[in-house]
Design a protein around this motif. Structure first.
Motif, PDB file in Angstrom:
ATOM      1  N   GLU A  50       0.831  -1.209   0.000  1.00  0.00           N
ATOM      2  CA  GLU A  50       0.000   0.000   0.000  1.00  0.00           C
ATOM      3  C   GLU A  50       0.863   1.256   0.000  1.00  0.00           C
ATOM      4  O   GLU A  50       0.585   2.220  -0.729  1.00  0.00           O
ATOM      5  CB  GLU A  50      -0.931   0.031   1.220  1.00  0.00           C
ATOM      6  N   ALA A  53       2.529   1.799  -3.351  1.00  0.00           N
ATOM      7  CA  ALA A  53       1.553   2.233  -4.359  1.00  0.00           C
ATOM      8  C   ALA A  53       1.171   3.696  -4.148  1.00  0.00           C
ATOM      9  O   ALA A  53       1.043   4.465  -5.105  1.00  0.00           O
ATOM     10  CB  ALA A  53       0.312   1.344  -4.305  1.00  0.00           C
ATOM     11  N   GLN A  54       1.009   4.080  -2.886  1.00  0.00           N
ATOM     12  CA  GLN A  54       0.614   5.467  -2.628  1.00  0.00           C
ATOM     13  C   GLN A  54       1.724   6.441  -3.022  1.00  0.00           C
ATOM     14  O   GLN A  54       1.475   7.465  -3.659  1.00  0.00           O
ATOM     15  CB  GLN A  54       0.260   5.641  -1.154  1.00  0.00           C
ATOM     16  N   ALA A  56       4.100   5.937  -5.182  1.00  0.00           N
ATOM     17  CA  ALA A  56       4.218   5.937  -6.646  1.00  0.00           C
ATOM     18  C   ALA A  56       3.098   6.773  -7.261  1.00  0.00           C
ATOM     19  O   ALA A  56       3.323   7.524  -8.223  1.00  0.00           O
ATOM     20  CB  ALA A  56       4.175   4.503  -7.179  1.00  0.00           C
TER      21      ALA A  56
END
Lengths: 241, 105, 315
Positions: A50, A53-54, A56
């Protein structure tokens, strides 16, 4: 320095940096009036799927906003999150994705600068700090590819023996000095003077077009062979066709 | 680590025209042998770096037997050893000489 | 787009060195079997004796190529750059020299922009005895790899070795244009022992081999979209996969990474609550997920193609 102190010294002209669940995101104002995007990890938070992903996603938003706003990556992270769930979900892809986004941003004109102010380790280190074009550090930063107790377990050497060996080489033991010598860190900043000015000075310098970390590692006697071997392979490959 | 070096007289030049070959990998109980055709026809030299110390006599015997059987004249063999048993060493030495019997580089 | 497919790529099988199994083969045997016969030219071969300058401090034996074989060869007559890790030497781990060879190769690939790169992964990650050099090498490799891809160079990873593709190797793999993985080819960042050591045996029992395979192994990676091609454990199968994937590697753009962002977010959304690979496979639509580990190569490929169509525009 604490993150509050660092943000205050970096952005006396103001910032809207938000800190949530160990992640840092926002924008700061540089001395020259320009804006700089800020992302990062604080409190030694492990970087799991998570988090990667955040971060990025934040980088992608900066790229999509156009222009050439630089990106500052503040790092006081844990390692990659070591869990069954993260591996099940393919954390290698998430960490690689974060690094790729930073590398793409840099290629598209968003100068990437890392500021290592605390801990970082292993895969999180590669995906954040080491994926920036220019890595800066503050004294007291504690990068560790792997901590000595874990290293001791794997190598079956006592911590005392490892510490003794570490006196003769920067190549394996944790610590800012060692990572500096091997070429990971471009410059160590002075916490007593304005971080804003020091950051601005770094941004004003043209970025190295080529990755020069192996050269730095050779100059600083941290990596005796890497630059030479890479150059020779490069030349042999170029000459082979 | 221990470094050993043996020079032997070989009866004949090793067959083939290959200049060099490498066999094996360095791992626990295994070894690599880099073989190069760089010596005069009647000589054979073996350089060894080994993780298992104190086995000089065993190495000497294995190599003497190898030189006697295979007559690897003209070859220099360089070994990195991860603590292989004598039979594994003998096998790799034989493979190294066989690899040189081919053609080309 | 090329017309090469996995099926019609099965031409002119060449004699293999001494083993047909990718897993059992050495790095050099894989390179020799992957490429056209006698086409390989090595850069800084073992005769140069460019060994690790750091292992002596730990009283450990060196290997003349430091566990990395790099050079130029041909597949179907077309030139390719190749890098192969030897998973049996120091677990295929990245050290200073080992990593620098791949980095130099990728930088050359970037500047020539005329031939693809194949990376034959077989690695436990960073070599602890030279951890800082290894970590940095991985970061430098990832940057060089992306720069090569930006220049239009396909960089294809092949994963099926004894040491799998762990640690920073997993991050490099995640940076490749495409991956082929066999059942044995585990891809992961934290290895089983690392997770168990840090989180306890309740979190992950590293001795439970079935758990390791289904969490990190090639079948799972193929099913979640972490690898484009599932290869059989033969050199021929990897050769076919390589020539197929080389043709499916557009240069990455912002669109590519946005697509990857969406792909990965979707994965968390779809499988984030799954406790085990079996749950993920079930929610993908596999009616009998518990039978997947024992499925033959052919049966698994058919199932995987039905459950998860590979994408080639989102990494």
């Amino acid at each position: 320095m604490t993150l509050d102190e660092i943000l205050a010294s970096l952005f006396p002209a103001g910032h809207d940096v938000v800190r949530e669940r160990g992640l840092i995101a926002g924008q700061g104002r540089l001395p020259d009036g320009g804006a700089i995007a800020v992302i990062g990890v604080e409190g030694q938070t492990p970087v799991g799927v998570e988090e990667a992903a955040q971060l990025a996603g934040n980088v992608i938003e900066v790229i999509k906003s156009g222009g050439n706003e630089p990106i500052l990556v503040l790092i006081d992270s844990g390692s990659q999150r070591m869990s069954k769930r993260d591996e099940l979900l393919g954390i290698n892809e998430f960490l690689a994705h974060l690094a790729k986004c930073l590398i793409l941003a840099d290629k598209l004109g968003h100068r990437t600068v890392g500021l290592l102010y605390g801990h970082t380790a292993a895969g999180a280190f590669i995906a954040t700090a080491l994926a920036t074009r220019t890595l800066l550090a503050l004294p007291g930063a504690e990068p560790a590819v792997m901590d000595l107790p874990s290293m001791s377990r794997v190598t079956k050497l006592s911590i005392d023996v490892l510490e003794e060996k570490a006196k003769s080489t920067p190549v394996f033991a944790p610590g800012l000095d060692n990572l500096f010598q091997t070429g990971a860190v471009a410059v160590t900043l002075d916490p007593a003077s304005s971080l804003a000015d020091q950051l601005q000075a770094q941004l004003s310098r043209p970025a190295e077009r080529d990755d020069n970390r192996d050269q730095l590692g050779a100059e600083r006697n941290g990596r005796p062979k890497a630059a030479d071997i890479a150059r020779r392979v490069y030349e042999l490959a170029r000459a082979s066709v | 680590m221990e470094t050993l070096n043996y020079r032997n007289k070989a009866q004949q030049r090793a067959k083939g025209t290959r200049r060099q070959a490498i066999v094996g990998v360095v791992a626990s109980g295994n070894l690599e042998v880099l073989v190069e055709r760089i010596l005069p026809d009647g000589e054979c030299e073996v350089d060894i770096r080994t993780a298992a110390e104190g086995f000089g006599e065993v190495w000497q015997a294995v190599i003497a037997d190898f030189v006697e059987r295979r007559s690897p004249g003209g070859l220099k063999l360089s070994i990195n050893d991860g603590g292989a048993r004598p039979d594994t060493v003998a096998l790799r030495l034989a493979q190294a000489v066989s690899a040189m019997e081919g053609e080309r580089t | 787009m090329s017309t090469v497919t996995l099926d019609n790529a099965k031409v002119e099988r060449q004699p293999l060195v001494s083993t047909d199994s990718w897993y059992e083969a050495s790095a050099r045997q894989r390179v020799e079997g992957l490429l056209d016969a006698n086409s390989f030219v090595e850069f800084i071969g073992p005769e140069m004796r460019e060994i690790s300058p750091h292992l002596a401090l730990f009283d450990l034996p060196e290997q003349f190529d430091d566990g990395m074989v790099v050079g130029l060869g041909r597949i179907d007559g077309a030139p390719v750059l190749v890098a192969a890790q030897e998973g049996r030497f120091m677990g295929g781990a990245f050290g200073e020299v080992h990593g620098a060879k791949l980095k130099g190769l990728l930088r050359a690939a970037r500047d020539m922009a005329s031939m693809p790169v194949l990376i034959l992964f077989d690695t436990g990650g960073v070599r602890l005895q030279e951890a800082n050099a290894g970590e940095l090498a991985i970061a430098e490799i990832m940057r060089a790899l992306m720069e090569a891809r930006f220049a239009g160079v396909p960089v294809v990873g092949l994963v099926g070795g004894r040491s799998g593709c762990y640690g920073g190797g997993g991050l490099i793999a995640g940076s490749c244009s495409a991956l082929a993985v066999s059942e044995q080819g585990r891809i992961s960042v934290s290895g089983p022992e690392v997770i168990e050591t840090n989180r306890g045996v309740e979190e992950f029992d590293s001795k439970d081999r079935a758990l390791v395979w289904r969490t990190m192994g090639g079948k799972h990676r193929r099913l979640i979209g972490g690898a484009e091609v599932f290869a059989d454990d033969t050199i021929e199968s990897f050769r076919n996969a390589a020539r197929y994937l080389i043709e499916l590697a557009p240069a990455p753009t912002l669109d590519t990474l946005e697509a990857e962002q969406a792909r990965l977010a979707q994965r968390i959304h779809d499988f984030g609550d799954c406790a085990d690979a079996l749950d993920i496979w079930r929610s993908l639509g596999a009616s009998e997920p518990e039978t997947i580990p024992a499925l033959s190569y052919e049966a698994f490929v058919a199932l995987a193609d039905r459950l998860q169509e590979p994408r080639h525009d989102a990494r």
